[in-house]
Design an enzyme around this catalytic site. Sequence first.
Site, mmCIF file in Angstrom:
data_model
loop_
_atom_site.group_PDB
_atom_site.id
_atom_site.type_symbol
_atom_site.label_atom_id
_atom_site.label_comp_id
_atom_site.label_asym_id
_atom_site.label_seq_id
_atom_site.Cartn_x
_atom_site.Cartn_y
_atom_site.Cartn_z
ATOM 1 N N VAL A 83 86.565 -78.981 -1.891
ATOM 2 C CA VAL A 83 85.634 -80.034 -1.486
ATOM 3 C C VAL A 83 84.928 -79.668 -0.181
ATOM 4 O O VAL A 83 83.739 -79.936 -0.020
ATOM 5 C CB VAL A 83 86.352 -81.401 -1.374
ATOM 6 C CG1 VAL A 83 85.387 -82.490 -0.934
ATOM 7 C CG2 VAL A 83 86.999 -81.779 -2.705
ATOM 8 N N CYS A 84 85.640 -79.016 0.718
ATOM 9 C CA CYS A 84 85.028 -78.621 1.997
ATOM 10 C C CYS A 84 83.915 -77.604 1.776
ATOM 11 O O CYS A 84 82.859 -77.684 2.407
ATOM 12 C CB CYS A 84 86.083 -78.050 2.940
ATOM 13 S SG CYS A 84 87.348 -79.257 3.401
ATOM 14 N N THR A 85 84.144 -76.673 0.871
ATOM 15 C CA THR A 85 83.118 -75.685 0.551
ATOM 16 C C THR A 85 81.906 -76.375 -0.052
ATOM 17 O O THR A 85 80.763 -76.108 0.352
ATOM 18 C CB THR A 85 83.683 -74.623 -0.417
ATOM 19 O OG1 THR A 85 84.768 -73.951 0.243
ATOM 20 C CG2 THR A 85 82.627 -73.616 -0.816
#
Length: 154
Positions: free
Chosen positions: A46-48
């Site tokens: 999700v961070c990517t």
Amino acid sequence: MVEIGDDAPDFAAPLANGDVEEFTLSENLDEAPIVLAFFPGAFTGVCTTEMATFEENLDDFEDATVYGVSVDAPFSLNEFRDQQDLSFGLVSDSNKEIIDDYDVEMDFADMGYYGVAKRAVFVVDGDGEVTYKWVSDDPGVEPDYEEVADAAAE
């Protein structure tokens, strides 16, 4: 907890921008509005997606300056930045002071990992005032990018 209308907590931390430089929020208010996008960890799903989405939508942040913020080391953040082809800088809060000051610290206790950033976004104006705040207790939820861009434009 930092609220809209509060002075943004000032900080000095390493900035991964292809190199590693010292970044101090109060010394960069001329770049305002500043979008501080906190994320739990580089190289995670999700961070990517979140950082890539900010990159894809940078044109929506016309006059704003976007910075990602995580507790990852600046060298890891530079590699993450390179792999994701990010053009904006990533602030390394490896001392976990910024996430503490902004009250956005969380744990992944079930995985034995403590003291990462919640997914959160703050917009700071040229006077150092917080004009927008979004904080999620669910690390799988991304911010409303259009809402953040609108807040930065105001």
